[in-house]
Design a protein around this motif. Structure first.
Motif, PDB file in Angstrom:
ATOM      1  N   HIS A 186       1.173  -0.639  -0.157  1.00 44.93           N
ATOM      2  CA  HIS A 186       0.140  -0.327   0.200  1.00 44.93           C
ATOM      3  C   HIS A 186       0.970   1.314  -0.029  1.00 44.93           C
ATOM      4  O   HIS A 186       0.792   2.011  -1.028  1.00 44.93           O
ATOM      5  CB  HIS A 186      -0.623   0.036   1.649  1.00 44.93           C
ATOM      6  CG  HIS A 186      -2.252   1.487   1.460  1.00 44.93           C
ATOM      7  ND1 HIS A 186      -2.456   2.174   0.814  1.00 44.93           N
ATOM      8  CD2 HIS A 186      -1.775   1.725   2.197  1.00 44.93           C
ATOM      9  CE1 HIS A 186      -3.190   2.579   1.114  1.00 44.93           C
ATOM     10  NE2 HIS A 186      -2.424   3.140   2.091  1.00 44.93           N
ATOM     11  N   MET A 187       1.678   1.353   0.662  1.00 46.73           N
ATOM     12  CA  MET A 187       2.940   2.492   1.243  1.00 46.73           C
ATOM     13  C   MET A 187       3.210   2.802  -0.585  1.00 46.73           C
ATOM     14  O   MET A 187       3.358   3.581  -0.662  1.00 46.73           O
ATOM     15  CB  MET A 187       4.252   2.418   2.139  1.00 46.73           C
ATOM     16  CG  MET A 187       3.029   1.986   3.336  1.00 46.73           C
ATOM     17  SD  MET A 187       1.452   3.664   3.864  1.00 46.73           S
ATOM     18  CE  MET A 187       3.348   4.648   3.623  1.00 46.73           C
ATOM     19  N   LEU A 188       3.837   1.416  -0.973  1.00 48.33           N
ATOM     20  CA  LEU A 188       4.317   1.428  -2.573  1.00 48.33           C
ATOM     21  C   LEU A 188       3.502   2.239  -3.554  1.00 48.33           C
ATOM     22  O   LEU A 188       3.915   3.271  -4.272  1.00 48.33           O
ATOM     23  CB  LEU A 188       5.496   0.218  -2.225  1.00 48.33           C
ATOM     24  CG  LEU A 188       6.329  -0.494  -1.926  1.00 48.33           C
ATOM     25  CD1 LEU A 188       6.691  -1.852  -2.162  1.00 48.33           C
ATOM     26  CD2 LEU A 188       7.854   0.744  -1.739  1.00 48.33           C
ATOM     27  N   MET A 189       2.415   1.635  -3.477  1.00 48.00           N
ATOM     28  CA  MET A 189       1.329   2.511  -4.286  1.00 48.00           C
ATOM     29  C   MET A 189       1.296   3.567  -3.942  1.00 48.00           C
ATOM     30  O   MET A 189       1.095   4.425  -5.425  1.00 48.00           O
ATOM     31  CB  MET A 189      -0.256   1.304  -3.760  1.00 48.00           C
ATOM     32  CG  MET A 189       0.771  -0.243  -4.875  1.00 48.00           C
ATOM     33  SD  MET A 189       0.234   0.683  -6.601  1.00 48.00           S
ATOM     34  CE  MET A 189      -1.166   0.700  -7.110  1.00 48.00           C
ATOM     35  N   ARG A 190       1.338   4.116  -3.045  1.00 48.93           N
ATOM     36  CA  ARG A 190       0.552   5.657  -2.750  1.00 48.93           C
ATOM     37  C   ARG A 190       1.897   5.892  -3.311  1.00 48.93           C
ATOM     38  O   ARG A 190       2.035   7.556  -3.770  1.00 48.93           O
ATOM     39  CB  ARG A 190       0.358   5.916  -0.549  1.00 48.93           C
ATOM     40  CG  ARG A 190      -0.854   4.868  -0.573  1.00 48.93           C
ATOM     41  CD  ARG A 190      -0.762   5.617   1.188  1.00 48.93           C
ATOM     42  NE  ARG A 190      -0.240   7.177   1.174  1.00 48.93           N
ATOM     43  CZ  ARG A 190      -0.498   7.520   2.561  1.00 48.93           C
ATOM     44  NH1 ARG A 190      -0.773   6.751   3.694  1.00 48.93           N
ATOM     45  NH2 ARG A 190      -0.949   8.537   3.290  1.00 48.93           N
ATOM     46  N   GLU A 191       3.251   6.213  -2.957  1.00 48.34           N
ATOM     47  CA  GLU A 191       4.307   6.867  -3.397  1.00 48.34           C
ATOM     48  C   GLU A 191       4.154   6.850  -4.927  1.00 48.34           C
ATOM     49  O   GLU A 191       4.412   7.827  -5.734  1.00 48.34           O
ATOM     50  CB  GLU A 191       5.686   6.213  -3.011  1.00 48.34           C
ATOM     51  CG  GLU A 191       5.944   6.588  -1.503  1.00 48.34           C
ATOM     52  CD  GLU A 191       5.728   8.282  -0.972  1.00 48.34           C
ATOM     53  OE1 GLU A 191       6.473   8.543  -2.183  1.00 48.34           O
ATOM     54  OE2 GLU A 191       5.545   8.196   0.440  1.00 48.34           O
ATOM     55  N   HIS A 192       4.390   6.028  -6.205  1.00 53.86           N
ATOM     56  CA  HIS A 192       3.877   5.238  -7.004  1.00 53.86           C
ATOM     57  C   HIS A 192       3.212   6.520  -7.699  1.00 53.86           C
ATOM     58  O   HIS A 192       3.246   6.953  -8.527  1.00 53.86           O
ATOM     59  CB  HIS A 192       3.670   4.254  -7.507  1.00 53.86           C
ATOM     60  CG  HIS A 192       3.351   4.094  -8.926  1.00 53.86           C
ATOM     61  ND1 HIS A 192       4.177   4.208 -10.032  1.00 53.86           N
ATOM     62  CD2 HIS A 192       2.292   4.218  -9.114  1.00 53.86           C
ATOM     63  CE1 HIS A 192       3.531   3.698 -11.226  1.00 53.86           C
ATOM     64  NE2 HIS A 192       2.455   3.752 -11.369  1.00 53.86           N
ATOM     65  N   LEU A 193       1.667   6.419  -6.696  1.00 54.69           N
ATOM     66  CA  LEU A 193       0.551   7.607  -7.745  1.00 54.69           C
ATOM     67  C   LEU A 193       0.698   8.916  -7.398  1.00 54.69           C
ATOM     68  O   LEU A 193       0.494   9.405  -8.240  1.00 54.69           O
ATOM     69  CB  LEU A 193      -0.673   6.965  -6.762  1.00 54.69           C
ATOM     70  CG  LEU A 193      -1.239   5.544  -7.181  1.00 54.69           C
ATOM     71  CD1 LEU A 193      -2.278   5.100  -6.304  1.00 54.69           C
ATOM     72  CD2 LEU A 193      -1.979   5.834  -8.801  1.00 54.69           C
ATOM     73  N   ARG A 194       2.034   8.992  -5.906  1.00 56.98           N
ATOM     74  CA  ARG A 194       1.707  10.419  -6.326  1.00 56.98           C
ATOM     75  C   ARG A 194       3.100  10.914  -6.951  1.00 56.98           C
ATOM     76  O   ARG A 194       2.828  12.116  -7.746  1.00 56.98           O
ATOM     77  CB  ARG A 194       2.054  10.269  -4.349  1.00 56.98           C
ATOM     78  CG  ARG A 194       1.692  10.603  -3.569  1.00 56.98           C
ATOM     79  CD  ARG A 194       2.094  10.581  -1.976  1.00 56.98           C
ATOM     80  NE  ARG A 194       1.590  10.555  -0.808  1.00 56.98           N
ATOM     81  CZ  ARG A 194       1.832  10.583   0.124  1.00 56.98           C
ATOM     82  NH1 ARG A 194       2.702  10.887   0.776  1.00 56.98           N
ATOM     83  NH2 ARG A 194       1.062  10.729   0.993  1.00 56.98           N
ATOM     84  N   GLY A 195       3.960  10.503  -7.277  1.00 57.35           N
ATOM     85  CA  GLY A 195       5.103  10.500  -8.544  1.00 57.35           C
ATOM     86  C   GLY A 195       3.941  10.864  -9.669  1.00 57.35           C
ATOM     87  O   GLY A 195       4.409  11.391 -10.461  1.00 57.35           O
ATOM     88  N   GLN A 196       3.120  10.084 -10.558  1.00 65.03           N
ATOM     89  CA  GLN A 196       2.038  10.342 -11.433  1.00 65.03           C
ATOM     90  C   GLN A 196       1.755  11.072 -11.220  1.00 65.03           C
ATOM     91  O   GLN A 196       0.989  12.162 -12.359  1.00 65.03           O
ATOM     92  CB  GLN A 196       1.396   8.749 -11.923  1.00 65.03           C
ATOM     93  CG  GLN A 196       0.926   7.476 -11.867  1.00 65.03           C
ATOM     94  CD  GLN A 196       2.233   7.116 -12.822  1.00 65.03           C
ATOM     95  OE1 GLN A 196       1.691   7.457 -14.031  1.00 65.03           O
ATOM     96  NE2 GLN A 196       3.761   7.368 -13.209  1.00 65.03           N
ATOM     97  N   ASN A 197       1.064  11.699 -10.206  1.00 69.42           N
ATOM     98  CA  ASN A 197       0.268  13.102 -10.411  1.00 69.42           C
ATOM     99  C   ASN A 197       1.254  14.506 -10.191  1.00 69.42           C
ATOM    100  O   ASN A 197       0.743  15.136 -11.024  1.00 69.42           O
ATOM    101  CB  ASN A 197      -0.565  13.229  -8.769  1.00 69.42           C
ATOM    102  CG  ASN A 197      -1.390  12.291  -8.903  1.00 69.42           C
ATOM    103  OD1 ASN A 197      -1.802  11.924  -9.737  1.00 69.42           O
ATOM    104  ND2 ASN A 197      -1.762  12.291  -7.498  1.00 69.42           N
ATOM    105  N   LYS A 198       2.362  14.173 -10.104  1.00 68.59           N
ATOM    106  CA  LYS A 198       3.293  15.720 -10.236  1.00 68.59           C
ATOM    107  C   LYS A 198       3.869  16.153 -11.641  1.00 68.59           C
ATOM    108  O   LYS A 198       2.923  15.186 -12.561  1.00 68.59           O
ATOM    109  CB  LYS A 198       4.418  15.138  -9.898  1.00 68.59           C
ATOM    110  CG  LYS A 198       4.590  15.144  -7.927  1.00 68.59           C
ATOM    111  CD  LYS A 198       5.636  15.193  -7.437  1.00 68.59           C
ATOM    112  CE  LYS A 198       6.004  14.774  -5.916  1.00 68.59           C
ATOM    113  NZ  LYS A 198       7.380  14.070  -5.200  1.00 68.59           N
TER     114      LYS A 198
END
Length: 451
Positions: free
Chosen positions: A439-451
Protein backbone atom coordinates in the motif's frame (compact mmCIF):
# COMPACT_ATOMS: atom_id res chain seq x y z
CA UNK A 1 -6.44 -20.18 10.25
CA UNK A 2 -2.93 -19.90 11.75
CA UNK A 3 -0.38 -22.43 10.59
CA UNK A 4 2.65 -22.99 12.79
CA UNK A 5 5.25 -25.71 12.65
CA UNK A 6 7.68 -26.48 15.48
CA UNK A 7 10.89 -28.08 14.26
CA UNK A 8 12.59 -30.35 16.77
CA UNK A 9 16.11 -30.50 15.44
CA UNK A 10 18.30 -33.53 15.55
CA UNK A 11 21.04 -33.21 18.17
CA UNK A 12 23.68 -33.30 15.45
CA UNK A 13 22.11 -30.27 13.75
CA UNK A 14 22.93 -28.36 16.92
CA UNK A 15 26.47 -29.71 16.92
CA UNK A 16 26.86 -28.60 13.28
CA UNK A 17 25.75 -25.05 14.19
CA UNK A 18 28.67 -24.58 16.61
CA UNK A 19 31.59 -22.34 15.54
CA UNK A 20 34.54 -24.13 13.94
CA UNK A 21 36.82 -23.53 16.96
CA UNK A 22 34.33 -25.16 19.36
CA UNK A 23 33.78 -28.09 16.99
CA UNK A 24 37.52 -28.77 16.88
CA UNK A 25 37.58 -28.70 20.71
CA UNK A 26 34.74 -31.25 20.79
CA UNK A 27 36.63 -33.57 18.46
CA UNK A 28 39.39 -33.94 21.05
CA UNK A 29 36.99 -36.28 22.88
CA UNK A 30 37.08 -39.80 21.40
CA UNK A 31 33.50 -40.59 22.46
CA UNK A 32 32.19 -37.50 20.69
CA UNK A 33 33.98 -38.62 17.52
CA UNK A 34 32.20 -41.98 17.79
CA UNK A 35 28.86 -40.28 18.46
CA UNK A 36 29.34 -38.17 15.32
CA UNK A 37 30.23 -41.30 13.31
CA UNK A 38 27.08 -43.07 14.61
CA UNK A 39 24.86 -40.18 13.56
CA UNK A 40 26.10 -39.99 9.96
CA UNK A 41 24.14 -41.35 6.97
CA UNK A 42 25.40 -44.82 5.88
CA UNK A 43 27.31 -43.51 2.85
CA UNK A 44 28.99 -40.78 4.94
CA UNK A 45 30.12 -43.45 7.43
CA UNK A 46 31.62 -45.41 4.54
CA UNK A 47 33.59 -42.34 3.37
CA UNK A 48 34.92 -41.63 6.87
CA UNK A 49 36.03 -45.22 7.51
CA UNK A 50 37.67 -45.57 4.08
CA UNK A 51 39.55 -42.29 4.53
CA UNK A 52 40.48 -42.88 8.18
CA UNK A 53 44.04 -43.96 7.35
CA UNK A 54 44.49 -41.79 4.27
CA UNK A 55 46.46 -38.65 5.11
CA UNK A 56 46.32 -36.98 1.71
CA UNK A 57 43.30 -35.18 0.18
CA UNK A 58 40.92 -37.30 -1.93
CA UNK A 59 39.43 -35.83 -5.10
CA UNK A 60 35.70 -35.60 -5.59
CA UNK A 61 36.04 -37.89 -8.62
CA UNK A 62 37.76 -40.57 -6.51
CA UNK A 63 34.93 -40.50 -3.95
CA UNK A 64 32.33 -40.97 -6.68
CA UNK A 65 34.14 -44.09 -7.86
CA UNK A 66 33.12 -45.71 -4.54
CA UNK A 67 29.44 -45.18 -5.45
CA UNK A 68 26.90 -47.55 -6.94
CA UNK A 69 25.18 -46.43 -10.13
CA UNK A 70 22.09 -45.03 -8.35
CA UNK A 71 23.93 -43.38 -5.45
CA UNK A 72 24.43 -39.80 -6.70
CA UNK A 73 21.66 -38.27 -4.54
CA UNK A 74 22.92 -40.10 -1.44
CA UNK A 75 26.44 -38.90 -2.26
CA UNK A 76 25.36 -35.25 -2.15
CA UNK A 77 23.55 -35.74 1.19
CA UNK A 78 26.60 -37.49 2.66
CA UNK A 79 29.07 -34.83 1.50
CA UNK A 80 26.84 -31.97 2.73
CA UNK A 81 26.52 -33.59 6.16
CA UNK A 82 30.27 -34.20 6.49
CA UNK A 83 31.03 -30.60 5.57
CA UNK A 84 28.38 -29.23 7.99
CA UNK A 85 29.98 -31.14 10.86
CA UNK A 86 33.49 -30.14 9.74
CA UNK A 87 34.41 -33.82 9.49
CA UNK A 88 35.42 -33.05 5.90
CA UNK A 89 37.66 -30.10 5.12
CA UNK A 90 37.16 -28.83 1.56
CA UNK A 91 40.27 -27.92 -0.40
CA UNK A 92 39.37 -26.00 -3.57
CA UNK A 93 41.91 -26.33 -6.32
CA UNK A 94 41.89 -24.94 -9.84
CA UNK A 95 41.20 -28.28 -11.48
CA UNK A 96 39.07 -30.19 -8.96
CA UNK A 97 37.65 -30.04 -5.41
CA UNK A 98 39.32 -32.36 -2.92
CA UNK A 99 38.33 -33.48 0.58
CA UNK A 100 40.38 -34.31 3.66
CA UNK A 101 39.31 -35.58 7.07
CA UNK A 102 39.48 -33.09 9.93
CA UNK A 103 42.90 -33.92 11.48
CA UNK A 104 41.67 -33.72 15.11
CA UNK A 105 38.65 -35.91 14.33
CA UNK A 106 40.78 -38.36 12.34
CA UNK A 107 43.45 -38.75 15.05
CA UNK A 108 41.01 -39.34 17.90
CA UNK A 109 38.74 -41.66 15.94
CA UNK A 110 41.80 -43.75 15.02
CA UNK A 111 42.74 -44.03 18.70
CA UNK A 112 39.19 -45.00 19.60
CA UNK A 113 38.99 -47.64 16.85
CA UNK A 114 42.30 -49.24 17.92
CA UNK A 115 42.20 -49.15 21.70
CA UNK A 116 38.59 -48.28 22.55
CA UNK A 117 37.70 -45.32 24.72
CA UNK A 118 37.64 -45.08 28.48
CA UNK A 119 34.82 -43.04 29.98
CA UNK A 120 35.89 -40.51 32.62
CA UNK A 121 33.83 -42.50 35.12
CA UNK A 122 33.20 -46.20 35.75
CA UNK A 123 29.99 -47.74 37.19
CA UNK A 124 29.97 -47.92 40.96
CA UNK A 125 30.17 -51.39 42.59
CA UNK A 126 26.90 -52.92 43.82
CA UNK A 127 28.37 -53.21 47.31
CA UNK A 128 28.17 -49.41 47.54
CA UNK A 129 24.89 -48.77 45.71
CA UNK A 130 22.90 -51.77 47.06
CA UNK A 131 19.65 -52.27 45.09
CA UNK A 132 19.30 -50.25 41.90
CA UNK A 133 15.99 -49.73 40.05
CA UNK A 134 15.06 -52.30 37.40
CA UNK A 135 14.75 -51.35 33.73
CA UNK A 136 10.93 -51.17 34.06
CA UNK A 137 11.16 -48.99 37.19
CA UNK A 138 13.63 -46.67 35.44
CA UNK A 139 11.38 -46.33 32.38
CA UNK A 140 8.39 -45.56 34.63
CA UNK A 141 10.46 -42.96 36.51
CA UNK A 142 11.55 -41.27 33.26
CA UNK A 143 7.96 -41.17 32.01
CA UNK A 144 6.67 -39.75 35.32
CA UNK A 145 9.39 -37.07 35.45
CA UNK A 146 8.72 -36.00 31.89
CA UNK A 147 4.97 -35.82 32.46
CA UNK A 148 5.48 -33.79 35.64
CA UNK A 149 7.77 -31.39 33.79
CA UNK A 150 5.22 -30.90 30.98
CA UNK A 151 2.41 -30.23 33.44
CA UNK A 152 4.63 -27.69 35.22
CA UNK A 153 5.46 -26.16 31.85
CA UNK A 154 1.91 -25.71 30.55
CA UNK A 155 -0.10 -25.47 33.78
CA UNK A 156 1.91 -25.10 36.99
CA UNK A 157 -1.22 -25.45 39.12
CA UNK A 158 -1.81 -29.04 37.96
CA UNK A 159 1.73 -30.35 38.55
CA UNK A 160 1.99 -32.52 41.65
CA UNK A 161 5.54 -31.33 42.34
CA UNK A 162 7.67 -28.49 41.04
CA UNK A 163 10.96 -28.86 39.20
CA UNK A 164 14.32 -27.45 40.29
CA UNK A 165 14.61 -25.34 37.13
CA UNK A 166 14.92 -21.65 37.90
CA UNK A 167 11.96 -19.43 37.05
CA UNK A 168 14.07 -17.75 34.35
CA UNK A 169 14.81 -21.13 32.73
CA UNK A 170 11.14 -22.13 32.83
CA UNK A 171 10.29 -18.83 31.13
CA UNK A 172 12.78 -19.71 28.38
CA UNK A 173 11.08 -23.08 27.87
CA UNK A 174 7.67 -21.42 27.88
CA UNK A 175 8.73 -18.76 25.39
CA UNK A 176 6.76 -19.37 22.21
CA UNK A 177 4.57 -22.04 23.88
CA UNK A 178 2.60 -19.77 26.23
CA UNK A 179 1.35 -16.20 26.06
CA UNK A 180 0.07 -14.05 28.91
CA UNK A 181 -1.76 -10.75 28.81
CA UNK A 182 -2.10 -8.36 31.71
CA UNK A 183 -3.83 -9.94 34.74
CA UNK A 184 -4.76 -13.05 32.71
CA UNK A 185 -3.70 -16.64 33.25
CA UNK A 186 -1.09 -17.93 30.74
CA UNK A 187 -2.60 -19.51 27.62
CA UNK A 188 -1.08 -21.90 25.09
CA UNK A 189 -0.03 -20.40 21.76
CA UNK A 190 -0.50 -22.16 18.41
CA UNK A 191 3.03 -23.55 18.82
CA UNK A 192 2.16 -24.68 22.36
CA UNK A 193 -0.84 -26.70 21.17
CA UNK A 194 1.25 -28.34 18.48
CA UNK A 195 4.06 -29.03 20.96
CA UNK A 196 1.70 -31.09 23.12
CA UNK A 197 0.68 -33.25 20.15
CA UNK A 198 4.29 -34.10 19.27
CA UNK A 199 5.59 -37.48 20.46
CA UNK A 200 7.76 -37.62 23.60
CA UNK A 201 11.05 -37.79 21.72
CA UNK A 202 10.25 -34.74 19.60
CA UNK A 203 9.14 -32.81 22.70
CA UNK A 204 12.35 -33.75 24.49
CA UNK A 205 14.47 -32.57 21.57
CA UNK A 206 12.64 -29.24 21.54
CA UNK A 207 13.34 -28.69 25.26
CA UNK A 208 16.97 -29.88 24.99
CA UNK A 209 17.46 -27.52 22.06
CA UNK A 210 16.13 -24.56 24.07
CA UNK A 211 18.22 -25.63 27.08
CA UNK A 212 21.43 -25.73 25.00
CA UNK A 213 20.64 -22.53 23.08
CA UNK A 214 20.24 -20.56 26.29
CA UNK A 215 22.93 -22.29 28.37
CA UNK A 216 25.36 -19.39 28.08
CA UNK A 217 22.83 -17.14 29.87
CA UNK A 218 23.18 -19.56 32.80
CA UNK A 219 27.00 -19.33 32.68
CA UNK A 220 27.55 -22.70 30.92
CA UNK A 221 29.46 -22.99 27.64
CA UNK A 222 27.36 -24.56 24.84
CA UNK A 223 30.21 -26.79 23.65
CA UNK A 224 30.80 -28.11 27.19
CA UNK A 225 27.10 -28.90 27.59
CA UNK A 226 26.88 -30.70 24.23
CA UNK A 227 30.06 -32.64 25.03
CA UNK A 228 28.62 -33.77 28.38
CA UNK A 229 25.29 -34.81 26.82
CA UNK A 230 27.01 -36.80 24.08
CA UNK A 231 29.32 -38.39 26.64
CA UNK A 232 26.26 -39.28 28.72
CA UNK A 233 24.81 -41.21 25.78
CA UNK A 234 27.64 -43.76 26.12
CA UNK A 235 26.82 -44.58 29.73
CA UNK A 236 25.00 -47.84 30.45
CA UNK A 237 21.31 -47.36 31.36
CA UNK A 238 20.55 -48.65 34.85
CA UNK A 239 24.17 -48.42 36.09
CA UNK A 240 25.13 -46.05 38.92
CA UNK A 241 27.84 -43.39 38.40
CA UNK A 242 29.30 -41.30 41.21
CA UNK A 243 28.44 -37.60 41.34
CA UNK A 244 31.95 -36.95 42.72
CA UNK A 245 33.33 -37.53 39.20
CA UNK A 246 31.45 -34.48 37.86
CA UNK A 247 32.58 -30.86 37.70
CA UNK A 248 30.46 -28.13 39.32
CA UNK A 249 28.85 -27.22 35.99
CA UNK A 250 28.13 -30.88 35.22
CA UNK A 251 26.57 -31.34 38.68
CA UNK A 252 24.19 -28.45 37.93
CA UNK A 253 23.39 -29.97 34.51
CA UNK A 254 22.73 -33.42 35.97
CA UNK A 255 20.13 -32.00 38.37
CA UNK A 256 18.36 -30.32 35.45
CA UNK A 257 18.51 -33.53 33.40
CA UNK A 258 17.00 -35.44 36.35
CA UNK A 259 13.97 -33.12 36.15
CA UNK A 260 13.58 -34.10 32.48
CA UNK A 261 13.83 -37.83 33.27
CA UNK A 262 17.19 -38.36 31.56
CA UNK A 263 18.86 -39.51 34.80
CA UNK A 264 17.73 -40.61 38.26
CA UNK A 265 19.55 -39.28 41.31
CA UNK A 266 20.07 -41.45 44.40
CA UNK A 267 21.88 -41.01 47.67
CA UNK A 268 23.55 -43.58 49.92
CA UNK A 269 25.03 -43.25 53.37
CA UNK A 270 28.23 -41.65 52.18
CA UNK A 271 28.04 -41.24 48.42
CA UNK A 272 25.56 -39.96 45.83
CA UNK A 273 25.16 -41.19 42.26
CA UNK A 274 23.16 -40.79 39.07
CA UNK A 275 21.58 -43.53 36.93
CA UNK A 276 21.08 -42.80 33.18
CA UNK A 277 17.71 -43.75 31.66
CA UNK A 278 17.08 -44.78 28.04
CA UNK A 279 16.24 -41.16 27.20
CA UNK A 280 19.86 -40.19 27.98
CA UNK A 281 21.46 -43.05 26.08
CA UNK A 282 19.39 -42.22 22.96
CA UNK A 283 20.61 -38.61 22.83
CA UNK A 284 23.12 -39.19 20.02
CA UNK A 285 20.55 -41.05 17.89
CA UNK A 286 18.23 -39.35 15.42
CA UNK A 287 14.59 -38.74 16.27
CA UNK A 288 13.31 -41.36 13.85
CA UNK A 289 15.72 -44.02 15.09
CA UNK A 290 14.98 -43.56 18.79
CA UNK A 291 13.62 -46.71 20.38
CA UNK A 292 11.99 -45.15 23.44
CA UNK A 293 8.50 -44.83 21.93
CA UNK A 294 5.80 -45.27 24.52
CA UNK A 295 2.94 -47.74 24.24
CA UNK A 296 -0.30 -46.41 22.79
CA UNK A 297 -3.46 -45.90 24.85
CA UNK A 298 -6.22 -44.51 22.57
CA UNK A 299 -9.08 -46.41 20.91
CA UNK A 300 -11.29 -44.51 18.45
CA UNK A 301 -14.56 -46.08 17.25
CA UNK A 302 -16.41 -45.51 13.99
CA UNK A 303 -19.10 -43.53 15.88
CA UNK A 304 -16.38 -40.96 16.95
CA UNK A 305 -16.38 -42.26 20.53
CA UNK A 306 -12.91 -42.26 22.06
CA UNK A 307 -11.54 -44.37 24.95
CA UNK A 308 -8.11 -43.62 26.42
CA UNK A 309 -6.76 -46.28 28.78
CA UNK A 310 -4.67 -43.99 30.96
CA UNK A 311 -4.63 -42.46 34.43
CA UNK A 312 -2.37 -39.62 33.29
CA UNK A 313 -3.46 -36.02 33.88
CA UNK A 314 -1.30 -34.96 30.96
CA UNK A 315 -3.03 -37.38 28.56
CA UNK A 316 -6.39 -36.00 29.67
CA UNK A 317 -5.24 -32.40 29.05
CA UNK A 318 -3.90 -33.32 25.60
CA UNK A 319 -7.14 -35.04 24.59
CA UNK A 320 -9.10 -31.96 25.66
CA UNK A 321 -7.27 -30.03 22.93
CA UNK A 322 -9.33 -31.65 20.18
CA UNK A 323 -12.01 -33.84 21.82
CA UNK A 324 -14.83 -33.50 24.35
CA UNK A 325 -13.82 -35.37 27.51
CA UNK A 326 -17.02 -36.66 29.14
CA UNK A 327 -15.73 -38.41 32.24
CA UNK A 328 -12.55 -39.85 33.72
CA UNK A 329 -12.29 -43.10 35.67
CA UNK A 330 -9.15 -44.20 37.59
CA UNK A 331 -7.64 -45.79 34.47
CA UNK A 332 -9.96 -44.73 31.65
CA UNK A 333 -10.79 -41.43 29.92
CA UNK A 334 -14.02 -41.44 27.90
CA UNK A 335 -14.80 -38.78 25.32
CA UNK A 336 -15.91 -38.03 21.79
CA UNK A 337 -14.48 -36.23 18.78
CA UNK A 338 -17.06 -33.62 17.80
CA UNK A 339 -17.30 -30.92 15.16
CA UNK A 340 -17.26 -28.22 17.87
CA UNK A 341 -14.19 -29.64 19.65
CA UNK A 342 -12.31 -29.90 16.36
CA UNK A 343 -13.23 -26.36 15.29
CA UNK A 344 -11.84 -25.15 18.61
CA UNK A 345 -8.63 -27.08 17.94
CA UNK A 346 -8.31 -25.68 14.40
CA UNK A 347 -8.79 -22.13 15.71
CA UNK A 348 -5.93 -22.74 18.14
CA UNK A 349 -3.58 -23.64 15.29
CA UNK A 350 -3.74 -27.44 15.44
CA UNK A 351 -4.07 -29.07 12.02
CA UNK A 352 -6.17 -32.10 11.06
CA UNK A 353 -3.02 -33.96 10.03
CA UNK A 354 -1.48 -33.46 13.48
CA UNK A 355 -4.60 -34.81 15.19
CA UNK A 356 -4.76 -37.85 12.90
CA UNK A 357 -1.04 -38.53 13.39
CA UNK A 358 -1.40 -38.26 17.17
CA UNK A 359 -4.28 -40.76 17.20
CA UNK A 360 -2.36 -43.17 14.97
CA UNK A 361 0.90 -42.93 16.94
CA UNK A 362 -0.89 -43.40 20.25
CA UNK A 363 -3.29 -46.15 19.17
CA UNK A 364 -3.84 -48.84 21.81
CA UNK A 365 -1.96 -52.12 21.07
CA UNK A 366 -5.30 -53.89 20.45
CA UNK A 367 -6.03 -51.61 17.48
CA UNK A 368 -2.48 -50.53 16.50
CA UNK A 369 -1.98 -53.78 14.56
CA UNK A 370 -5.09 -53.11 12.45
CA UNK A 371 -4.92 -51.24 9.14
CA UNK A 372 -6.02 -48.52 9.57
CA UNK A 373 -5.55 -48.13 13.35
CA UNK A 374 -8.02 -45.20 13.35
CA UNK A 375 -11.29 -45.72 11.38
CA UNK A 376 -11.14 -44.13 7.92
CA UNK A 377 -14.53 -42.44 8.30
CA UNK A 378 -13.15 -40.61 11.38
CA UNK A 379 -9.88 -39.46 9.77
CA UNK A 380 -11.71 -38.41 6.57
CA UNK A 381 -14.26 -36.41 8.55
CA UNK A 382 -11.55 -34.66 10.61
CA UNK A 383 -9.91 -33.54 7.36
CA UNK A 384 -13.25 -32.49 5.84
CA UNK A 385 -14.12 -30.35 8.86
CA UNK A 386 -10.77 -28.63 8.52
CA UNK A 387 -11.40 -27.84 4.84
CA UNK A 388 -14.72 -26.22 5.87
CA UNK A 389 -12.71 -23.53 7.64
CA UNK A 390 -10.29 -23.10 4.74
CA UNK A 391 -12.84 -22.25 2.07
CA UNK A 392 -12.26 -18.51 2.47
CA UNK A 393 -8.79 -17.06 2.83
CA UNK A 394 -8.47 -13.63 4.43
CA UNK A 395 -5.89 -11.28 2.90
CA UNK A 396 -5.45 -7.68 4.17
CA UNK A 397 -5.90 -5.41 1.16
CA UNK A 398 -6.68 -1.87 -0.10
CA UNK A 399 -9.24 -0.85 -2.72
CA UNK A 400 -8.36 1.81 -5.34
CA UNK A 401 -10.77 3.60 -7.68
CA UNK A 402 -11.44 7.04 -9.24
CA UNK A 403 -8.22 7.09 -11.23
CA UNK A 404 -7.81 10.42 -13.14
CA UNK A 405 -7.01 8.71 -16.46
CA UNK A 406 -6.67 5.33 -18.17
CA UNK A 407 -2.88 5.76 -18.38
CA UNK A 408 -2.54 6.28 -14.61
CA UNK A 409 -4.73 3.22 -13.93
CA UNK A 410 -2.72 0.97 -16.27
CA UNK A 411 0.60 2.21 -14.84
CA UNK A 412 -0.66 1.53 -11.30
CA UNK A 413 -1.90 -1.93 -12.34
CA UNK A 414 1.49 -2.77 -13.88
CA UNK A 415 3.28 -1.47 -10.77
CA UNK A 416 1.14 -3.63 -8.43
CA UNK A 417 1.61 -6.67 -10.68
CA UNK A 418 5.38 -6.13 -10.79
CA UNK A 419 5.49 -6.19 -6.96
CA UNK A 420 3.29 -9.32 -6.86
CA UNK A 421 0.59 -7.37 -5.02
CA UNK A 422 -2.34 -7.20 -7.46
CA UNK A 423 -5.29 -9.24 -6.12
CA UNK A 424 -8.11 -8.04 -8.45
CA UNK A 425 -8.79 -5.44 -11.13
CA UNK A 426 -11.71 -4.18 -13.18
CA UNK A 427 -10.17 -2.52 -16.22
CA UNK A 428 -13.56 -1.33 -17.55
CA UNK A 429 -14.42 0.70 -14.40
CA UNK A 430 -10.75 1.36 -13.50
CA UNK A 431 -10.84 -0.27 -10.06
CA UNK A 432 -8.34 -2.54 -8.36
CA UNK A 433 -7.51 -4.30 -5.06
CA UNK A 434 -3.89 -4.67 -3.93
CA UNK A 435 -2.22 -6.36 -0.96
CA UNK A 436 -1.87 -4.21 2.15
CA UNK A 437 1.88 -4.88 2.24
CA UNK A 438 2.48 -2.78 -0.91
CA UNK A 439 0.00 0.00 0.00
CA UNK A 440 2.73 2.50 0.94
CA UNK A 441 4.64 1.75 -2.27
CA UNK A 442 1.45 2.29 -4.30
CA UNK A 443 0.87 5.65 -2.60
CA UNK A 444 4.37 6.82 -3.45
CA UNK A 445 3.94 5.61 -7.04
CA UNK A 446 0.59 7.42 -7.48
CA UNK A 447 1.97 10.63 -5.95
CA UNK A 448 4.78 10.51 -8.51
CA UNK A 449 2.21 10.07 -11.30
CA UNK A 450 0.25 13.14 -10.18
CA UNK A 451 3.26 15.48 -10.26
Amino acid sequence: MPQVKIIAKNFMDMVASLPAIKLDLLYRNQFICEAILRSLPPLAKKYVLQMLYIDIPITSKSLQEWLLADGSSKHKVAIDRLIQLRVFEVIDRKKETTYKLNSTFQTNLRKHMISGGILPREPMPQSVTARLPTSEELDAYAHEQWECFLLQLISSGQAEKSTSFSSSMMRIFQRGLLRQRDKEAPRLTESGFQFLLMDTNAQLWYIIREYISNSEEQGVDQADLIAFLLELSFHTPGEAYSLDTLTDDQTTMIKDLADLGLVKLQKGRKESWFIPTKLATNLSVSLTDSSSRKQGFVVVETNFRMYAYSSSKLHCEILRLFARVEYQLPNLIVGAITKESLYNAFENGITAEQIVTFLQQNAHPRVAAKIPSVPENVTDQIRLWETDLNRVEMTPAHFYDEFPSRDVFEAASDFARMHNGLLWEDAKKMRMVVKAEIHMLMREHLRGQNK
